[in-house]
Scaffold this active site. Structure first.
Site, PDB file in Angstrom:
ATOM      1  N   ASP A   1      -9.612  -2.179  11.608  1.00 29.71           N
ATOM      2  CA  ASP A   1      -8.537  -3.045  11.133  1.00 29.71           C
ATOM      3  C   ASP A   1      -7.963  -3.951  12.212  1.00 29.71           C
ATOM      4  O   ASP A   1      -7.004  -4.691  11.954  1.00 29.71           O
ATOM      5  CB  ASP A   1      -7.421  -2.210  10.499  1.00 29.71           C
ATOM      6  CG  ASP A   1      -7.799  -1.705   9.117  1.00 29.71           C
ATOM      7  OD1 ASP A   1      -8.666  -2.329   8.483  1.00 29.71           O
ATOM      8  OD2 ASP A   1      -7.232  -0.689   8.673  1.00 29.71           O
TER       9      ASP A   1
ATOM     10  N   HIS B   1      -5.000  -9.283   3.315  1.00 30.64           N
ATOM     11  CA  HIS B   1      -3.913  -9.303   4.295  1.00 30.64           C
ATOM     12  C   HIS B   1      -4.402  -9.432   5.723  1.00 30.64           C
ATOM     13  O   HIS B   1      -3.797 -10.138   6.534  1.00 30.64           O
ATOM     14  CB  HIS B   1      -3.053  -8.040   4.130  1.00 30.64           C
ATOM     15  CG  HIS B   1      -3.820  -6.752   4.204  1.00 30.64           C
ATOM     16  ND1 HIS B   1      -3.435  -5.697   5.003  1.00 30.64           N
ATOM     17  CD2 HIS B   1      -4.956  -6.327   3.579  1.00 30.64           C
ATOM     18  CE1 HIS B   1      -4.280  -4.693   4.849  1.00 30.64           C
ATOM     19  NE2 HIS B   1      -5.208  -5.056   3.996  1.00 30.64           N
TER      20      HIS B   1
ATOM     21  N   LYS C   1       0.650  -6.749   1.534  1.00 28.41           N
ATOM     22  CA  LYS C   1      -0.082  -5.502   1.300  1.00 28.41           C
ATOM     23  C   LYS C   1       0.143  -4.507   2.423  1.00 28.41           C
ATOM     24  O   LYS C   1       0.240  -3.300   2.191  1.00 28.41           O
ATOM     25  CB  LYS C   1      -1.571  -5.792   1.138  1.00 28.41           C
ATOM     26  CG  LYS C   1      -2.406  -4.571   0.775  1.00 28.41           C
ATOM     27  CD  LYS C   1      -3.859  -4.953   0.546  1.00 28.41           C
ATOM     28  CE  LYS C   1      -4.628  -3.784  -0.037  1.00 28.41           C
ATOM     29  NZ  LYS C   1      -4.716  -2.645   0.873  1.00 28.41           N
TER      30      LYS C   1
ATOM     31  N   GLU D   1     -11.028  -5.527   1.189  1.00 26.36           N
ATOM     32  CA  GLU D   1     -10.443  -6.338   0.130  1.00 26.36           C
ATOM     33  C   GLU D   1     -11.303  -7.552  -0.201  1.00 26.36           C
ATOM     34  O   GLU D   1     -11.288  -8.068  -1.315  1.00 26.36           O
ATOM     35  CB  GLU D   1      -9.033  -6.776   0.513  1.00 26.36           C
ATOM     36  CG  GLU D   1      -7.975  -5.696   0.371  1.00 26.36           C
ATOM     37  CD  GLU D   1      -7.980  -4.689   1.513  1.00 26.36           C
ATOM     38  OE1 GLU D   1      -7.057  -3.875   1.562  1.00 26.36           O
ATOM     39  OE2 GLU D   1      -8.900  -4.708   2.358  1.00 26.36           O
TER      40      GLU D   1
ATOM     41  N   ASP E   1       0.823  -1.216   0.000  1.00 22.52           N
ATOM     42  CA  ASP E   1       0.000   0.000   0.000  1.00 22.52           C
ATOM     43  C   ASP E   1       0.851   1.258   0.000  1.00 22.52           C
ATOM     44  O   ASP E   1       0.657   2.165  -0.823  1.00 22.52           O
ATOM     45  CB  ASP E   1      -0.927   0.004   1.222  1.00 22.52           C
ATOM     46  CG  ASP E   1      -2.176  -0.825   0.983  1.00 22.52           C
ATOM     47  OD1 ASP E   1      -2.161  -1.669   0.076  1.00 22.52           O
ATOM     48  OD2 ASP E   1      -3.160  -0.630   1.722  1.00 22.52           O
TER      49      ASP E   1
ATOM     50  N   ASN F   1      -3.542  -2.746  -5.219  1.00 25.13           N
ATOM     51  CA  ASN F   1      -4.730  -3.182  -4.480  1.00 25.13           C
ATOM     52  C   ASN F   1      -5.021  -2.269  -3.292  1.00 25.13           C
ATOM     53  O   ASN F   1      -5.652  -2.672  -2.327  1.00 25.13           O
ATOM     54  CB  ASN F   1      -4.520  -4.626  -3.985  1.00 25.13           C
ATOM     55  CG  ASN F   1      -5.828  -5.317  -3.637  1.00 25.13           C
ATOM     56  OD1 ASN F   1      -6.892  -4.955  -4.131  1.00 25.13           O
ATOM     57  ND2 ASN F   1      -5.753  -6.317  -2.779  1.00 25.13           N
TER      58      ASN F   1
END
Length: 430
Positions: A309, A383, A410, A337, A48, A89
């Site tokens: 997250d 991820h 990622k 994702e 990222d 991504n």
């Protein structure tokens, strides 16, 4: 590549947390939008953050990097014309740069991950950019996205916050550079409000003034501002560390993770509080978390909106807790994702976990005795799912094979290296 996670009774060791991906991408963008030279110390390296590096270089920023820092000479409000931009991504990078692309006459964001980012919607940001006079061509809100801008104008802007806070962050980066003052009204609910606090923190450090309401539902942004060249230091990353801390919680452990600020504005800092609520023996002092796990956990109820997250790691720990845990207000996990509710819980169930889903909830009926494992599971190129499933594999009775686990890069390329250093029994296979 796939990874085999074998039962691991204990973990032990000490290391510094990965640098924050969220802060790194924001500092990179703020530095690129400044006219002058900025320095970012301890920037994250992941797919990222590397996508943001690549794209701001394509737009005219000059980057020089060594092991400690990156020095960036920005392009200000005059990005260089680029016919295409490839964000890989990285959804946040795409959305932030869709805002800045409003200054370009014609640019296309290409679709290189059709099965992941290519499926994610961006309609709410597209609608907001239209209010600025920017023309956007798209396929039902999805990549590839072509932006025809050049002369964005400020004013009154409405944007929905019900799917992602990243749309609002994109506007907060863009609108200070417009000639006109702007007023941004957030419609519906605003997901992940704590992440907007991170955006505002970075903007303030970059010399930008924004007047925000206490609930972050309305903003007044003076126009004709300029980003200032600054020195920034990236703090340790709580989202990545969440899985490491959860792994320590579900095993017999003595694990220390440094560089995790006690007073951080990262919402995922809540992983520390949740593990303490679950009865995990740990301390958090002087920006260091010390876990002395015994594998015994209690069920919890937690509003996951502020710690998006870290929720999957919390759920992984709850798989082994005594009682039923509930993680609510987490619908935005569906728009990542992969669908991080349906897809993740399906794989947990394969491994032997007892889980249920609602539209905006995850319910976990804990199994303190452990789960069976012994299966191959699909991490859906995500991820966060990869890291969380690994936690479960450490307490499974038989090994778990996680397919396409290399996509952990990622956000956390060193994840399995760090786990191995702590004693985790993990093995890469082609």
């Amino acid at each position: 590549m796939d990874v085999i996670v074998k039962p691991t009774p204990s973990l032990k060791g000490q290391f510094g947390a990965l640098s924050s991906k969220n802060y790194t991408t924001r500092y990179l963008l703020a530095a690129a939008l400044a006219e002058g030279t900025s320095t970012i110390y301890y920037p994250a390296h992941s797919e990222d953050s590397d996508a943001m590096r690549r794209c701001i270089k394509d737009l005219g920023a000059v980057l020089e990097e060594d092991d400690e820092k990156i020095v960036i000479t920005g392009f200000g409000r005059h990005p260089r014309q680029a016919s295409e931009l490839n964000v890989g991504n990285a959804g946040a990078v795409l959305r932030f740069l869709m805002g800045i692309a409003a200054f370009l006459p014609d640019v296309t964001f290409v679709n290189t991950y059709p099965e992941s980012l290519g499926k994610r919607p961006h309609d709410d940001l597209i609608d907001a950019l239209g209010q600025l006079g920017v023309e956007v061509e798209h396929r039902q809100g999805r990549l590839p996205i072509r932006i025809r801008g050049g002369q964005p104008r400020g004013g009154k802007i409405k944007v929905s916050g019900s799917v992602s806070s990243q749309y609002l962050s994109a506007l907060l980066f863009l609108t200070p550079l417009l000639e006109e003052d702007s007023e941004i009204e957030v419609l519906h609910d605003l997901k992940s409000k704590v992440v907007i606090g991170q955006t505002l923190e970075v903007l303030e450090q970059a010399g930008i003034t924004i007047h925000a309401s206490d609930d972050y539902m309305s903003f007044k942004v003076p126009g004709r501002q300029a980003y200032q060249a600054r020195n920034y230091t990236v703090q340790g990353d709580y989202p990545g560390s969440a899985a490491i801390l959860a792994a320590a919680a579900v095993t017999q452990s003595d694990v220390t993770v440094e560089r995790l600020m006690v007073n951080s504005k990262q919402g995922e800092r809540a992983i520390v509080d949740v593990l303490q609520m679950m009865g995990v023996p740990l301390t958090h002092e002087q920006d260091t978390v010390h876990v002395q796990g015994n594998g015994k956990l209690k069920a919890v109820e937690f509003d996951g909106d502020a710690a998006t997250d870290a929720v999957l790691a919390m759920v992984a720990a709850a798989v082994f807790a005594e009682g039923t845990s509930r993680f609510y207000n987490v619908e935005n996990l569906r728009y990542k994702e992969c669908d991080r509710i349906t897809d993740y819980l399906a794989e947990l169930a394969k491994a032997g976990a007892r889980v249920e889903e609602r539209q905006a909830e995850i319910i976990v009926h804990g199994r303190p005795e452990g789960v069976e494992g012994g299966v191959e599971i699909n991490a859906h190129f995500d991820h966060r799912v990869i890291m969380a499933l690994t936690v479960v594999g450490l307490r499974a009775q038989q090994p778990l094979v996680i397919r396409d686990a290399h996509h952990v890069a990622k956000s956390y390329p060193q994840y399995f290296e760090h786990l191995s250093a702590l004693g985790a029994n993990v093995e890469w296979v082609k």
